[in-house]
Design an enzyme around this catalytic site. Structure first.
Site, PDB file in Angstrom:
ATOM      1  N   THR A  19     -10.736 -11.037 -23.131  1.00 29.09           N
ATOM      2  CA  THR A  19     -10.791 -10.418 -24.467  1.00 29.09           C
ATOM      3  C   THR A  19      -9.679 -10.944 -25.373  1.00 29.09           C
ATOM      4  OG1 THR A  19     -11.643  -8.435 -23.399  1.00 29.09           O
ATOM      5  CG2 THR A  19     -10.810  -8.174 -25.627  1.00 29.09           C
ATOM      6  N   VAL A  20      -8.439 -10.933 -24.874  1.00 22.22           N
ATOM      7  CA  VAL A  20      -7.305 -11.296 -25.741  1.00 22.22           C
ATOM      8  C   VAL A  20      -7.274 -12.814 -25.977  1.00 22.22           C
ATOM      9  CG1 VAL A  20      -4.810 -11.152 -26.054  1.00 22.22           C
ATOM     10  CG2 VAL A  20      -6.012  -9.305 -24.863  1.00 22.22           C
ATOM     11  N   LYS A 112       2.468  -6.424 -19.720  1.00 18.39           N
ATOM     12  CA  LYS A 112       3.434  -5.321 -19.630  1.00 18.39           C
ATOM     13  C   LYS A 112       3.791  -4.990 -18.187  1.00 18.39           C
ATOM     14  CE  LYS A 112       0.014  -4.291 -21.334  1.00 18.39           C
ATOM     15  NZ  LYS A 112      -1.427  -4.427 -21.568  1.00 18.39           N
ATOM     16  N   VAL A 139       2.997  -4.187 -25.691  1.00 13.67           N
ATOM     17  CA  VAL A 139       3.147  -2.749 -25.958  1.00 13.67           C
ATOM     18  C   VAL A 139       2.314  -2.367 -27.174  1.00 13.67           C
ATOM     19  CG1 VAL A 139       4.749  -0.877 -26.439  1.00 13.67           C
ATOM     20  CG2 VAL A 139       5.527  -2.837 -25.118  1.00 13.67           C
ATOM     21  N   GLY A 141      -0.682  -2.972 -28.336  1.00 14.33           N
ATOM     22  CA  GLY A 141      -1.593  -3.916 -29.007  1.00 14.33           C
ATOM     23  C   GLY A 141      -1.119  -4.401 -30.357  1.00 14.33           C
ATOM     24  N   ILE A 143       0.275  -2.726 -32.837  1.00 13.89           N
ATOM     25  CA  ILE A 143       1.426  -2.057 -33.479  1.00 13.89           C
ATOM     26  C   ILE A 143       2.677  -2.918 -33.261  1.00 13.89           C
ATOM     27  CG2 ILE A 143       2.872   0.014 -33.532  1.00 13.89           C
ATOM     28  CD1 ILE A 143       0.533   1.623 -32.450  1.00 13.89           C
ATOM     29  N   GLU A 197     -11.988   0.296 -17.788  1.00 17.95           N
ATOM     30  CA  GLU A 197     -12.332  -0.715 -16.789  1.00 17.95           C
ATOM     31  C   GLU A 197     -13.165  -0.057 -15.681  1.00 17.95           C
ATOM     32  OE1 GLU A 197     -10.832  -3.845 -16.779  1.00 17.95           O
ATOM     33  OE2 GLU A 197      -9.430  -3.499 -18.423  1.00 17.95           O
ATOM     34  N   LYS A 212       4.484   0.270 -20.407  1.00 16.03           N
ATOM     35  CA  LYS A 212       4.858   0.071 -21.813  1.00 16.03           C
ATOM     36  C   LYS A 212       6.125   0.858 -22.137  1.00 16.03           C
ATOM     37  CE  LYS A 212       0.013  -0.668 -22.896  1.00 16.03           C
ATOM     38  NZ  LYS A 212      -1.251   0.008 -23.188  1.00 16.03           N
ATOM     39  N   GLY A 312      -8.086  -4.416 -27.732  1.00 28.49           N
ATOM     40  CA  GLY A 312      -9.147  -5.101 -28.472  1.00 28.49           C
ATOM     41  C   GLY A 312      -8.774  -6.541 -28.750  1.00 28.49           C
TER      42      GLY A 312
HETATM   43  N1  HSE Z   1      -5.812  -0.698 -21.133  1.00 31.67           N
HETATM   44  C1  HSE Z   1      -4.913  -0.446 -22.208  1.00 31.67           C
HETATM   45  C2  HSE Z   1      -5.309   0.821 -22.913  1.00 31.67           C
HETATM   46  C3  HSE Z   1      -4.842  -1.557 -23.224  1.00 31.67           C
HETATM   47  O1  HSE Z   1      -6.311   1.446 -22.587  1.00 31.67           O
HETATM   48  O2  HSE Z   1      -4.584   1.192 -23.827  1.00 31.67           O
HETATM   49  C4  HSE Z   1      -4.067  -2.726 -22.743  1.00 31.67           C
HETATM   50  O3  HSE Z   1      -2.774  -2.340 -22.386  1.00 31.67           O
END
Ligand code: HSE
Length: 442
Positions: A19-20, A112, A139, A141, A143, A197, A212, A312
């Site tokens: 995804t990233v 992280k 940390v 996403g 922000i 997941e 985080k 995302g």
């Molecule tokens: N799986 C994390 C969440 C996003 O649900 O916030 C990635 O760290």
């Protein structure tokens, strides 16, 4: 050392095309001109490390990009200036980052878990090699909290920091609250929508938020707070009944990661991730769905609140690319945000000494003397009640003689609460395990 092919180019290797990684490929294309305008350089993707080069991909890679399964094609290529690591996990990612730093390449990572559990040697190596190791995407996403703590708030002493650091858990809790769902149904909905997941344990058991939080403590307080010293409680056991009772009392239950500085008897920190009742008039209570938020108290800036997407493709790629652009600007390494990258160990408040207000819910028989006996156990440990409610109308059908009794306490220590619960258990009154949740006291 990496050989910079041309000062007008930053050549990168990307590890991970999920995804990233795919988001980054798309964003590099989408904002190509902006990148050049802001940095004076073009960021050129040369090689991508994947698990299986034959797997079909939805992302469109430039024709010049080579796919490989061999990390040495990234770490040993003298033309590659910087590596982006978005594969996650603790093993290959660690080898890749260590080898890249060692070979004189700068590194951008979203990992992280690695930086929280085994980050110290990597920061030391980056320090020794004078390389940039950036991790904004690790940390919350999109922000921009890492750079904010390192730079924009560098003039402040941070007194406390708390936040909603896991979007999956927040989505599940929001659904449970809004639709009166039980945990399993809300988790299934999150999985069907792709938020959670197939194995959601890192998210729902609180460990992702704790990773985080560990990084935020390092940035905010300039100390190493060992990951395994962070107390962690997830949301797996939360019941719809408690979400409903909390709402009726004026709270939403959120998975909150929190660190506080306590000055008595000696300056120390206490950190944990807990499902917490947050009053509805707090901004954190209104963070819905898969969003993240962080609130912090700084001694000059005052209270600040950050809200945004914690996961995302493009939101996370936004942070990864911003880090790459800092590398393209050849910024001086400022990896931990402190002049001495080798940070001291945190002084941690002894276990049990941290204080909180509590929500305690028991299923008990509805008869004289029960409340007196339970309140007596609390009083024995010096715990004062703020509010007590019994909900006869919330009686479960299967056990009609039992009712939920909720005690809201004033602030007390974990140790006192633990002892009071032991006294209550010894009375053999509660019909089911006692539910104990922290209450946020703003
Ligand atoms: N799986 C994390 C969440 C996003 O649900 O916030 C990635 O760290």
């Amino acid at each position: 050392m990496a050989q910079h092919t041309s000062s007008s180019q930053l050549v990168i290797g990307l590890a991970g095309l999920g995804t990233v990684g795919s988001g980054l490929v798309n964003l590099l294309h989408m904002n190509k001109e902006l990148i050049a305008q802001r940095t004076g350089r073009n960021i050129i993707l040369k090689t991508v490390l994947v698990h299986n080069i034959n797997k079909p991909r939805s992302v469109q890679l430039p024709a010049s990009v080579k796919l490989t399964q061999d990390i040495h094609e990234l770490t040993d290529d003298p033309e590659i200036d910087a590596i982006v690591e978005v594969i996650g996990g603790l093993t290959t990612a660690k080898d890749l980052i260590a080898q890249a730093l060692d070979k004189g390449k700068d590194v951008v990572t979203a990992n992280k878990a690695l930086l929280a559990e085994a980050g110290l040697p990597l920061f030391e190596l980056a320090h020794k090699r004078q390389r940039i190791l950036r991790y904004e995407a690790s940390v919350a996403g999109a922000i921009p909290i890492v750079q904010t703590l390192k730079e924009s708030l560098a003039s402040n002493k941070i007194k406390a920091l708390l936040g909603i650091l896991n979007g999956t858990s927040n989505y599940i809790l929001s659904e449970m609250t809004a639709k009166n769902l039980d945990f399993a149904t809300a988790l299934k909905a999150a999985q069907d929508l792709g938020f959670a997941e197939a194995d959601p344990s890192l998210d729902i058991d609180g460990f992702d938020a704790a990773h985080k939080l560990c990084l935020l403590i390092r940035l905010a307080f300039g100390v190493q707070y060992p990951f395994n010293a962070i107390q962690v409680q997830g949301i797996r056991d939360l019941q719809a009944l408690d979400i409903r009772l909390a709402s009726e009392l004026g709270y939403h239950i959120k998975l909150i990661g929190q660190v506080q500085e306590i000055n008595e008897p000696t300056p120390s920190l206490t950190a944990g991730v807990f499902p917490t009742l947050v009053p509805l008039d707090c901004l954190l209570a209104r963070v819905e769905g898969s969003f993240n938020a962080i609130q912090l108290h700084a001694n000059a800036a005052g209270t600040l609140f950050f809200h945004g997407r914690g996961a995302g493709d493009l939101p996370t790629a936004s942070s990864v690319l911003a880090d790459l652009m800092a590398v393209a600007r050849k910024e001086t390494p400022n990896n931990t945000g402190y002049f001495q990258d080798l940070l001291p160990k945190a002084t941690i408040l002894p276990q049990g000494a941290a204080t909180s207000c509590y929500y305690v819910r028991l299923m008990v028989q509805d008869c004289p003397g029960i409340l007196r006996d339970i309140a007596g156990c609390m009083a024995e440990e010096g715990i004062s009640m703020r509010q007590v409610i019994q909900r006869v109308d919330a009686m479960p059908v299967k056990a009609p003689s039992h009712v939920p009794l909720v005690l809201m306490t004033h602030e007390t220590s974990e140790q006192a609460m633990q002892k009071a619960l032991e006294h209550i258990q010894a009375l053999k009154l509660p019909h089911e395990p006692i539910v104990t949740l922290r209450v946020f006291n703003s």
